[in-house]
Design a protein around this motif. Structure first.
Motif: not given
Length: 138
Positions: A10-13, A37-45, A66-70
């Motif tokens: 998944s990614a984002g929501v 596996p999950h991708a998102g903007r940041s751990p906080v988001d 987990f992968r994050y842009e930031h």
């Protein structure tokens, strides 16, 4: 015979509907292997990050990636950048579920054959705005 693994990408929501799967597996005491596996903007988001982490830690044979842009200190093992399945060891069998808004689905689905995943093992659900509908493109 061991139960086949489940892979939830998944990614984002898109993680919101996916989080129900490890919750269910935990509630029935399933020994089924799980990779999340999950991708998102940041751990906080990352919506439901804490809940997902607790569920994965509580399931035998489960792991997350987990992968994050930031990337940030909240998830020290997370990688930076967009989802790259070539960096994740995927199981040889089982089903891969994808969930997120477009364009994540076609990008990640396109990575799966190179990772050895047969198209018949892939399921996906678009979760988010209907970007394919006329007049909704951003």
């Amino acid at each position: 015979m061991a139960p086949p693994p489940v892979v939830l990408v998944s990614a984002g929501v898109g993680c919101a509907p996916m989080t129900g799967v490890p919750a269910h597996l935990a509630s029935i005491g399933s020994p089924r292997p799980l990779l999340f596996p999950h991708a998102g903007r940041s751990p906080v988001d990352h919506a439901l990050r804490t809940e997902t982490g607790a569920l994965v830690k509580g399931l035998p044979g489960a792991r997350s990636a987990f992968r994050y842009e930031h990337a940030g200190p909240e998830e020290p093992d997370a990688r930076s950048g967009l989802m790259d399945l070539s960096e994740i060891e995927l199981p040889d069998e089982g089903t891969v579920f994808l969930c997120d808004p477009l364009p994540f689905i076609p990008d990640v689905r396109g990575q799966l054959p190179a990772a050895g995943v047969s198209p018949r093992r892939i399921r996906y659900e678009v979760f988010g705005p209907g970007l394919w509908l006329p007049g909704t493109a951003a």
